[in-house]
Design an enzyme around this catalytic site. Sequence first.
Site, PDB file in Angstrom:
ATOM      1  N   ARG A  74      -8.039   0.012   5.036  1.00  9.91           N
ATOM      2  CA  ARG A  74      -7.269   1.053   4.688  1.00  9.91           C
ATOM      3  C   ARG A  74      -5.859   0.324   4.283  1.00  9.91           C
ATOM      4  O   ARG A  74      -5.322   1.030   3.383  1.00  9.91           O
ATOM      5  CB  ARG A  74      -6.929   2.231   5.545  1.00  9.91           C
ATOM      6  CG  ARG A  74      -8.360   2.940   5.774  1.00  9.91           C
ATOM      7  CD  ARG A  74      -7.787   4.303   6.919  1.00  9.91           C
ATOM      8  NE  ARG A  74      -6.606   5.026   6.076  1.00  9.91           N
ATOM      9  CZ  ARG A  74      -5.363   5.095   6.819  1.00  9.91           C
ATOM     10  NH1 ARG A  74      -5.225   4.847   8.063  1.00  9.91           N
ATOM     11  NH2 ARG A  74      -4.410   5.736   6.144  1.00  9.91           N
ATOM     12  N   ASP A  80       5.693   0.406  11.775  1.00 14.49           N
ATOM     13  CA  ASP A  80       4.193   0.056  11.332  1.00 14.49           C
ATOM     14  C   ASP A  80       4.021  -1.696  11.754  1.00 14.49           C
ATOM     15  O   ASP A  80       2.946  -2.084  11.756  1.00 14.49           O
ATOM     16  CB  ASP A  80       4.096  -0.210   9.953  1.00 14.49           C
ATOM     17  CG  ASP A  80       3.648   1.366   9.360  1.00 14.49           C
ATOM     18  OD1 ASP A  80       3.057   2.133  10.411  1.00 14.49           O
ATOM     19  OD2 ASP A  80       3.764   1.526   8.066  1.00 14.49           O
ATOM     20  N   CYS A  89      -4.321   7.941  10.261  1.00 16.79           N
ATOM     21  CA  CYS A  89      -4.266   7.462  11.342  1.00 16.79           C
ATOM     22  C   CYS A  89      -4.174   8.516  12.344  1.00 16.79           C
ATOM     23  O   CYS A  89      -3.125   9.412  12.385  1.00 16.79           O
ATOM     24  CB  CYS A  89      -3.513   6.382  11.541  1.00 16.79           C
ATOM     25  SG  CYS A  89      -4.074   4.843  10.718  1.00 16.79           S
ATOM     26  N   LYS A  91       0.833  -1.188  -0.071  1.00 16.39           N
ATOM     27  CA  LYS A  91      -0.028  -0.092  -0.068  1.00 16.39           C
ATOM     28  C   LYS A  91       0.845   1.542   0.000  1.00 16.39           C
ATOM     29  O   LYS A  91       0.497   2.130  -0.857  1.00 16.39           O
ATOM     30  CB  LYS A  91      -1.013   0.045   1.077  1.00 16.39           C
ATOM     31  CG  LYS A  91      -1.819   1.206   1.370  1.00 16.39           C
ATOM     32  CD  LYS A  91      -2.224   1.483   2.719  1.00 16.39           C
ATOM     33  CE  LYS A  91      -1.010   2.088   3.773  1.00 16.39           C
ATOM     34  NZ  LYS A  91      -1.587   3.310   4.521  1.00 16.39           N
ATOM     35  N   ASN A  92       1.816   1.253   0.839  1.00 10.74           N
ATOM     36  CA  ASN A  92       2.876   2.414   0.755  1.00 10.74           C
ATOM     37  C   ASN A  92       3.550   2.625  -0.122  1.00 10.74           C
ATOM     38  O   ASN A  92       4.370   3.708  -0.273  1.00 10.74           O
ATOM     39  CB  ASN A  92       3.595   2.450   2.283  1.00 10.74           C
ATOM     40  CG  ASN A  92       2.728   2.567   3.382  1.00 10.74           C
ATOM     41  OD1 ASN A  92       1.546   2.989   3.426  1.00 10.74           O
ATOM     42  ND2 ASN A  92       2.972   1.897   4.735  1.00 10.74           N
ATOM     43  N   ARG A 139      -3.997  10.306   4.792  1.00  8.52           N
ATOM     44  CA  ARG A 139      -2.846  11.333   4.718  1.00  8.52           C
ATOM     45  C   ARG A 139      -2.053  11.406   3.517  1.00  8.52           C
ATOM     46  O   ARG A 139      -1.405  12.319   2.900  1.00  8.52           O
ATOM     47  CB  ARG A 139      -1.953  10.799   5.907  1.00  8.52           C
ATOM     48  CG  ARG A 139      -0.717  11.643   6.112  1.00  8.52           C
ATOM     49  CD  ARG A 139       0.402  11.543   7.323  1.00  8.52           C
ATOM     50  NE  ARG A 139       1.321  12.242   7.130  1.00  8.52           N
ATOM     51  CZ  ARG A 139       1.639  13.405   7.431  1.00  8.52           C
ATOM     52  NH1 ARG A 139       0.528  14.022   7.907  1.00  8.52           N
ATOM     53  NH2 ARG A 139       2.813  13.827   7.247  1.00  8.52           N
ATOM     54  N   ARG A 150       1.947  14.167  12.622  1.00 11.97           N
ATOM     55  CA  ARG A 150       3.019  14.055  11.429  1.00 11.97           C
ATOM     56  C   ARG A 150       2.960  15.398  10.389  1.00 11.97           C
ATOM     57  O   ARG A 150       2.275  15.228   9.740  1.00 11.97           O
ATOM     58  CB  ARG A 150       2.521  12.893  10.644  1.00 11.97           C
ATOM     59  CG  ARG A 150       2.456  11.673  11.578  1.00 11.97           C
ATOM     60  CD  ARG A 150       2.384  10.303  10.870  1.00 11.97           C
ATOM     61  NE  ARG A 150       0.869  10.394  10.317  1.00 11.97           N
ATOM     62  CZ  ARG A 150       0.631   9.164   9.535  1.00 11.97           C
ATOM     63  NH1 ARG A 150       1.402   8.203   9.480  1.00 11.97           N
ATOM     64  NH2 ARG A 150      -0.722   9.242   9.359  1.00 11.97           N
TER      65      ARG A 150
END
Length: 423
Positions: free
Chosen positions: A396, A304, A116, A22-23, A92, A121
Amino acid sequence: MDRIVITGGNRLRGEVRISGAKNSALPILASTILGGGECVITNVPRVADVLTMGKLLGIFGATVSHEGNRAVIKADIINSTEAPYDLVKTMRASVLTLGPLVARWGEAKVSLPGGCAIGSRPVNLHLAGLAKLGADISLEHGYITAKAKRLKGARIYCDTPTVTGTENLMMAASLAEGTTVLENAAKEPEIVDLADFLCKRGARIEGAGTDVLTIEGVRELQGGEHEVIPDRIEAGTFLAAGAMTRGDVTITHCRPAHLEAILMKLREAGAEVSVEKERVRITAPKRLKGTDIRTLPYPGFPTDMQAQMAALMCLAEGTSIVTETVFESRFMHVEELRRMGADIRVEGNRLVVTGRRSLTGAPVMASDLRASAGLILAGLAADGMTEVQRVYHLDRGYERIEEKLRALGAKIERQKPSAATVR
């Protein structure tokens, strides 16, 4: 609101295929607006954040189509440079469109990001970097506005390594006039993956995966094809699930080199780990051993995976210290684990965990994406039934997690609001 219901106690066994990261998919999708032509992205996880990014690109005017784990995007012309609050508040990563928009289209208006609730951040490093590239930045009414006729290369030093900041500035610099040197850059595999995709489209980037990036700007980028790397956090989550349930789990289609810090800590906890080219197998003893963990930027132990490993330590013999150095408010899963009988307490930026032989199922509430995963793992290993509420956080970032766990032998199901019963 959906909930996940787990009856714990089953040992997980079998193989599970790891989805795309995902990232990695999110910045790659955002980067498609840097140029025209058709971009074909494969191994894209079907998770809520990815679908949200697709909607955002559509609002800009790009054409986006999804078929399974394949996405096709064309952004030859866009008719809006505004990322509205209603979408950005849920994700985000929407801020990743800021650099590409101002670099190619000369302006961007992006709502301050949500996502989240894991502490502050700030995007100040993104904005300071874009300002050094020549963008005129303003902040008003909850929106970031950036304007520039054409960005110009610059030397930028990041006070702290920031993944999304590095990605945003790397994308923006790809179309800037001249050379940009980005120092103290983040080194995560997802940044390397984005750089690889940009280079396939004509960008000139050197040093991805190190703390110094050199980007020589070009006039335009073309279309391209790319396969997203496997998700190292999903991989770590399933390995931890196998260890916690004293199971025998093999993850496939992964990149073990991206998992070294996680594998080291699982071995320290007493799990037996064997590694092949794109496979990792984990088996665990009757009881794991406590081990200390300190989260750090890559290649350190990933923040994470902190919640998942904290859950694992709740069942390990002895006392473990889990130190969080990346985010200051990432311990909201602690009280929920205590509801399940965990002996765990917060001391400043660390957790002190004294392992117990068992946890007991309980109704719990997820506070963020990775906390959701930690509570799922605790439920798999606990005695009795666990109900995890607010699983929209889980959706998500994890693709079909309950289906994959069921295939390994877990007793887990998703209940829709109409089917939910009071237990």
